[in-house]
Scaffold this motif. Structure first.
Motif, PDB file in Angstrom:
ATOM      1  N   ASP A 124     105.512 101.355  71.241  1.00 23.84           N
ATOM      2  CA  ASP A 124     105.074 102.237  72.330  1.00 23.84           C
ATOM      3  C   ASP A 124     103.931 101.580  73.110  1.00 23.84           C
ATOM      4  N   LEU A 125     103.006 100.985  72.391  1.00 18.06           N
ATOM      5  CA  LEU A 125     101.886 100.294  73.031  1.00 18.06           C
ATOM      6  C   LEU A 125     102.395  99.111  73.849  1.00 18.06           C
ATOM      7  N   LEU A 126     103.305  98.352  73.296  1.00 17.12           N
ATOM      8  CA  LEU A 126     103.855  97.182  73.977  1.00 17.12           C
ATOM      9  C   LEU A 126     104.525  97.555  75.294  1.00 17.12           C
ATOM     10  N   ARG A 127     105.146  98.716  75.349  1.00 16.43           N
ATOM     11  CA  ARG A 127     105.854  99.154  76.560  1.00 16.43           C
ATOM     12  C   ARG A 127     104.949  99.896  77.546  1.00 16.43           C
ATOM     13  N   HIS A 128     103.691 100.080  77.219  1.00 20.32           N
ATOM     14  CA  HIS A 128     102.813 100.867  78.082  1.00 20.32           C
ATOM     15  C   HIS A 128     102.722 100.228  79.468  1.00 20.32           C
ATOM     16  N   PRO A 129     102.940 101.002  80.526  1.00 23.11           N
ATOM     17  CA  PRO A 129     102.966 100.438  81.883  1.00 23.11           C
ATOM     18  C   PRO A 129     101.624  99.900  82.384  1.00 23.11           C
ATOM     19  N   ASP A 130     100.514 100.307  81.786  1.00 23.64           N
ATOM     20  CA  ASP A 130      99.204  99.839  82.248  1.00 23.64           C
ATOM     21  C   ASP A 130      98.813  98.472  81.699  1.00 23.64           C
ATOM     22  N   LEU A 131      99.619  97.914  80.816  1.00 29.35           N
ATOM     23  CA  LEU A 131      99.285  96.608  80.239  1.00 29.35           C
ATOM     24  C   LEU A 131      99.865  95.479  81.078  1.00 29.35           C
ATOM     25  N   SER A 132      99.099  94.418  81.168  1.00 30.55           N
ATOM     26  CA  SER A 132      99.551  93.244  81.925  1.00 30.55           C
ATOM     27  C   SER A 132     100.473  92.389  81.047  1.00 30.55           C
ATOM     28  N   ASP A 133     101.119  91.429  81.666  1.00 27.26           N
ATOM     29  CA  ASP A 133     101.958  90.499  80.909  1.00 27.26           C
ATOM     30  C   ASP A 133     101.118  89.714  79.902  1.00 27.26           C
ATOM     31  N   GLU A 134      99.896  89.383  80.286  1.00 27.32           N
ATOM     32  CA  GLU A 134      98.999  88.671  79.366  1.00 27.32           C
ATOM     33  C   GLU A 134      98.693  89.541  78.146  1.00 27.32           C
ATOM     34  N   HIS A 135      98.436  90.818  78.374  1.00 22.35           N
ATOM     35  CA  HIS A 135      98.210  91.736  77.251  1.00 22.35           C
ATOM     36  C   HIS A 135      99.430  91.769  76.334  1.00 22.35           C
ATOM     37  N   ARG A 136     100.604  91.841  76.928  1.00 19.82           N
ATOM     38  CA  ARG A 136     101.833  91.895  76.123  1.00 19.82           C
ATOM     39  C   ARG A 136     102.007  90.619  75.293  1.00 19.82           C
ATOM     40  N   ARG A 137     101.684  89.472  75.873  1.00 16.18           N
ATOM     41  CA  ARG A 137     101.764  88.219  75.110  1.00 16.18           C
ATOM     42  C   ARG A 137     100.802  88.248  73.933  1.00 16.18           C
ATOM     43  N   THR A 138      99.612  88.791  74.149  1.00 19.59           N
ATOM     44  CA  THR A 138      98.641  88.915  73.062  1.00 19.59           C
ATOM     45  C   THR A 138      99.179  89.841  71.971  1.00 19.59           C
ATOM     46  N   LEU A 139      99.741  90.961  72.374  1.00 18.41           N
ATOM     47  CA  LEU A 139     100.285  91.908  71.398  1.00 18.41           C
ATOM     48  C   LEU A 139     101.366  91.262  70.535  1.00 18.41           C
ATOM     49  N   LEU A 140     102.163  90.424  71.136  1.00 22.82           N
ATOM     50  CA  LEU A 140     103.269  89.800  70.402  1.00 22.82           C
ATOM     51  C   LEU A 140     102.804  88.778  69.371  1.00 22.82           C
ATOM     52  N   THR A 141     101.509  88.436  69.382  1.00 20.65           N
ATOM     53  CA  THR A 141     100.982  87.530  68.356  1.00 20.65           C
ATOM     54  C   THR A 141     100.657  88.266  67.059  1.00 20.65           C
ATOM     55  N   VAL A 142     100.629  89.601  67.105  1.00 19.47           N
ATOM     56  CA  VAL A 142     100.359  90.377  65.886  1.00 19.47           C
ATOM     57  C   VAL A 142     101.628  90.364  65.043  1.00 19.47           C
ATOM     58  N   PRO A 143     101.538  89.877  63.811  1.00 20.72           N
ATOM     59  CA  PRO A 143     102.737  89.770  62.978  1.00 20.72           C
ATOM     60  C   PRO A 143     103.460  91.105  62.811  1.00 20.72           C
TER      61      PRO A 143
END
Length: 111
Positions: A35-54
């Motif tokens: 849900d956090l990953l899909r949040h519309p207020d996050l930038s692509d950079e934020h999403r890349r950071t999120l994807l580093t969490v195992p």
């Protein structure tokens, strides 16, 4: 209550308290990492950071999450201008800890 991966991901974004609260408020109480990953207020950079969490992120033994709204959250920290939205805690938070001081290191220390 959000799961451990959600909190690890959100806190890894290094957002201000205000921005974290806005994100948390806009999500349901049981929002997941996805849900956090899909949040519309996050930038692509934020999403890349999120994807580093195992994907298998789990709390170490004896560690629990204390959210800002939790009664166990330290009152003096809650009153700070920019309190963290959640704490990873090992052990008990006791009344005598109200005047305790903690020194916390950083993951990305500068020279």
């Amino acid at each position: 209550m959000h799961d451990a991966r959600f909190w690890q991901a959100l806190l890894s974004l290094n957002l201000s308290f205000r921005k974290c609260r806005e994100l948390i408020t806009s999500l349901s109480e049981d929002a997941t990492f996805e849900d956090l990953l899909r949040h519309p207020d996050l930038s692509d950079e934020h999403r890349r950071t999120l994807l580093t969490v195992p994907e298998s992120f789990a709390l170490p033994n004896g560690v629990r999450i204390v959210e800002l709204g939790d009664a166990a959250y330290p009152e003096n920290l809650r009153l700070a201008s920019d309190p963290p939205p959640a704490l990873f805690v090992r052990g008990d938070l006791l009344p005598r800890d109200e005047v305790a001081v903690a020194i916390v290191g950083t993951r990305k220390a500068s020279p």
